[in-house]
Write a protein that holds these residues in place. Structure first.
Motif, short mmCIF file in Angstrom:
data_model
loop_
_atom_site.label_atom_id
_atom_site.label_comp_id
_atom_site.label_asym_id
_atom_site.label_seq_id
_atom_site.Cartn_x
_atom_site.Cartn_y
_atom_site.Cartn_z
N PHE A 41 45.47 16.92 19.70
CA PHE A 41 46.22 17.92 20.44
C PHE A 41 47.02 18.75 19.46
O PHE A 41 47.12 18.44 18.27
CB PHE A 41 47.15 17.26 21.47
N SER A 42 47.60 19.82 19.93
CA SER A 42 48.41 20.69 19.08
C SER A 42 49.69 21.07 19.81
O SER A 42 49.73 21.12 21.04
CB SER A 42 47.64 21.95 18.68
N LEU A 43 50.73 21.32 19.04
CA LEU A 43 52.03 21.76 19.57
C LEU A 43 52.55 22.90 18.70
O LEU A 43 52.18 23.02 17.53
CB LEU A 43 53.03 20.60 19.57
N HIS A 44 53.42 23.71 19.28
CA HIS A 44 54.05 24.79 18.54
C HIS A 44 55.50 24.47 18.24
O HIS A 44 56.22 23.95 19.11
CB HIS A 44 53.95 26.11 19.33
N PHE A 45 55.92 24.80 17.03
CA PHE A 45 57.31 24.58 16.59
C PHE A 45 57.79 25.81 15.85
O PHE A 45 56.98 26.57 15.29
CB PHE A 45 57.39 23.38 15.64
N PRO A 46 59.12 26.01 15.78
CA PRO A 46 59.64 27.03 14.86
C PRO A 46 59.18 26.71 13.44
O PRO A 46 58.97 25.55 13.09
CB PRO A 46 61.17 26.87 15.00
N HIS A 47 58.99 27.74 12.63
CA HIS A 47 58.44 27.54 11.29
C HIS A 47 59.18 26.45 10.52
O HIS A 47 58.55 25.60 9.86
CB HIS A 47 58.51 28.85 10.50
N THR A 76 46.18 17.65 10.73
CA THR A 76 45.02 18.29 10.12
C THR A 76 45.18 19.79 9.90
O THR A 76 44.39 20.39 9.19
CB THR A 76 43.76 18.05 10.97
N SER A 77 46.21 20.39 10.50
CA SER A 77 46.38 21.83 10.33
C SER A 77 47.81 22.23 10.66
O SER A 77 48.40 21.71 11.61
CB SER A 77 45.40 22.59 11.23
N ILE A 78 48.35 23.16 9.89
CA ILE A 78 49.64 23.81 10.18
C ILE A 78 49.43 25.29 9.89
O ILE A 78 49.12 25.67 8.76
CB ILE A 78 50.79 23.25 9.32
N ALA A 79 49.58 26.13 10.90
CA ALA A 79 49.31 27.56 10.72
C ALA A 79 50.25 28.38 11.57
O ALA A 79 50.55 28.04 12.72
CB ALA A 79 47.86 27.86 11.09
N ALA A 80 50.71 29.49 11.00
CA ALA A 80 51.58 30.41 11.75
C ALA A 80 50.79 31.06 12.87
O ALA A 80 49.66 31.50 12.69
CB ALA A 80 52.13 31.47 10.81
N VAL A 88 50.88 23.13 14.97
CA VAL A 88 50.57 21.91 14.22
C VAL A 88 49.52 21.13 15.02
O VAL A 88 49.70 20.89 16.21
CB VAL A 88 51.83 21.05 14.00
N VAL A 89 48.44 20.76 14.36
CA VAL A 89 47.36 20.02 15.01
C VAL A 89 47.45 18.55 14.61
O VAL A 89 47.48 18.22 13.42
CB VAL A 89 45.98 20.58 14.62
N PHE A 90 47.47 17.68 15.61
CA PHE A 90 47.51 16.23 15.41
C PHE A 90 46.15 15.67 15.83
O PHE A 90 45.69 15.92 16.94
CB PHE A 90 48.63 15.60 16.25
N ASP A 91 45.53 14.91 14.96
CA ASP A 91 44.17 14.44 15.22
C ASP A 91 44.08 12.94 14.92
O ASP A 91 44.96 12.36 14.28
CB ASP A 91 43.19 15.21 14.35
N LEU A 92 42.96 12.33 15.37
CA LEU A 92 42.69 10.91 15.14
C LEU A 92 43.85 10.04 15.61
O LEU A 92 44.23 9.07 14.97
CB LEU A 92 42.41 10.66 13.65
#
Length: 439
Positions: A41-47, A76-80, A88-92
């Motif tokens: 899953f992925s979530l959004h956060f302030p930079h 697995t990923s952090i992207a603006a 921020v992507v959380f996997d496995l």
């Protein structure tokens, strides 16, 4: 018995950064209802908060008032994604013993770690970085519990997977992913976790050698139904069954000259794939006239497959078995068994490659259209002009039973495969068997 972690694996884990994500019970309930059911899953956060995580770093996920209340995963990923936020992507993601952050922190007793331990226990920040020394201690405590070996092994396997087609490891990774995708696995489920050494098969989460532990198997949406010691892991979902085989140093490849075998029992169709690495013949001369995808190569670069003695022998063996013994059987667009998947050396393993049937390849070679230097087979995307299959199209044809052998041909080859699986060499076989409804 659940296996324990190897010393080298523990050392690698201890070097990884660790973050802590706190989610409420309601938030986790919503995450668990998504397509990946919380495994990804992925979530959004302030930079600023997003920087608490690090790509390819570990994450502990704590959820109050739930059982289990502690999970472990990989970032697995952090992207603006906007001026103010990052994704921020959380996997496995898997449950982790001892089941809660509080119980895990209780295992940390070193005097020098008490202060950061207590700060983490009393904190309320949604997403934060764990101090390096405390993070090492927490992951060491998790690794001590054999229940956590499978999720940790999955994470290490993911990090070790090949990223480029530069040797057989990348080809074998693609073979297993394609096999599972052909029988219903989505992109997030196109791999299986089995413990093993750092080999081509292990990095795609299928054990290289034949010693397979039940507890190490994992694929979202499927349940483990059976296993044995021949390199087979069996998964069931609804009315489908998926068997993935690894057969190292066994005669299947020597018998058929192929790397990947699909036996779709529901359709009585068998398809075999031989992987070939394409070598660049020279620098690209890029064309500005077309806007094809990157993988379609809108250029004049040419690629060569060496037609050496090994390839010639493989072709001979394929032609020997390429016979339709049941022409009046179920309908096929192509009743042949053999296909080639061609991938460019050093291309990213996420690139698609192209697939040609044995009949199509023979047609092109017979007409001299693909002749290259020194007996090579020259492949140019522009000269083929889209006259080939991509992986997704091929997968749909395999799944539907529109291609592959039929009737007596399938029965004959299946008997050979079953006999050959008792010996073997770097062959991946995916078998789908129709079942009654899964209880």
């Amino acid at each position: 018995m659940t296996p324990t972690m190897k010393a080298d694996d523990l050392k690698n884990l201890s070097r990884m950064p660790v973050s802590l994500l706190r989610v409420t019970a309601d938030e986790w309930s919503a995450i668990a209802e998504t397509r990946r059911q919380g495994a990804r899953f992925s979530l959004h956060f302030p930079h600023g908060m997003a920087r608490a995580g690090q790509r390819n770093g570990l994450v502990l996920i704590s959820t109050a008032n739930l059982d289990p209340a502690l999970r472990l995963g990989l970032i697995t990923s952090i992207a603006a994604t906007s001026t103010l936020d990052s994704r921020v992507v959380f996997d496995l993601v898997s449950p982790a013993a001892p089941g809660s952050l509080a119980r895990l922190l209780q295992s940390v007793t070193a005097p020098g770690l008490r202060a950061p331990r207590d700060r983490l226990a009393s904190g309320a920040t949604q997403f934060e970085r764990v101090s390096p020394k405390l993070g090492t201690a927490l992951i060491a405590a998790i690794a001590e519990d054999p229940q956590n070996t499978p999720p940790l092994t999955r994470i290490l396997a993911h990090l070790r997977r090949p990223s480029r087609y530069n040797n057989a490891r990348g080809l074998q990774q693609d073979a297993v992913a394609l096999a599972i995708k052909a029988f219903g696995g989505n992109d997030g489920a196109s791999s299986i976790a089995l413990t093993g050494d750092d080999t081509a098969i292990a990095t795609v989460r299928v054990l290289e050698d034949a010693a397979i532990e039940h507890d190490a198997r994992w694929m979202p949406g499927w349940r483990l139904a059976d296993s044995d010691l021949t390199g087979r892991a069996t998964f069931a979902r609804r009315d489908e069954r998926l068997d993935v085989f690894t057969a190292n140093k066994r005669p299947l490849e020597e018998l058929f000259g192929v790397d990947l075998i699909y036996l779709n029992n529901a359709r009585g169709a068998l398809v075999m794939v031989q992987y070939k690495m394409l070598e660049s013949e020279g620098p690209a001369r890029r064309s500005m006239a077309s806007k094809l995808s990157e993988d379609d190569e809108a250029d004049e670069q040419r690629w060569i497959v060496r037609i050496n003695d090994q390839f010639t022998d493989e072709l001979s063996r394929m032609r020997r078995f390429d016979r339709d013994l049941a022409p009046n059987g179920p309908y096929r667009l192509n009743s042949g068994a053999f296909f080639f998947k061609l991938v460019r050396r050093n291309a990213a393993t996420t690139s698609a490659g192209i697939l040609l049937s044995l009949g199509h390849l023979d047609h092109l070679m017979g007409g001299g259209e693909l002749s290259g230097p020194a007996g090579g087979l020259r492949i140019c995307y522009q000269s083929l002009d889209g006259h080939y299959l991509r992986s997704d199209g091929f997968v749909e044809l395999v799944r539907s039973g529109y291609i592959g052998t039929r009737g007596a041909t399938t029965d004959h080859m299946q008997a050979l495969i079953e006999a050959s699986l008792r010996g073997g060499k770097a062959v991946v076989a995916a078998i789908r068997t129709a079942l009654g409804p899964v209880a």
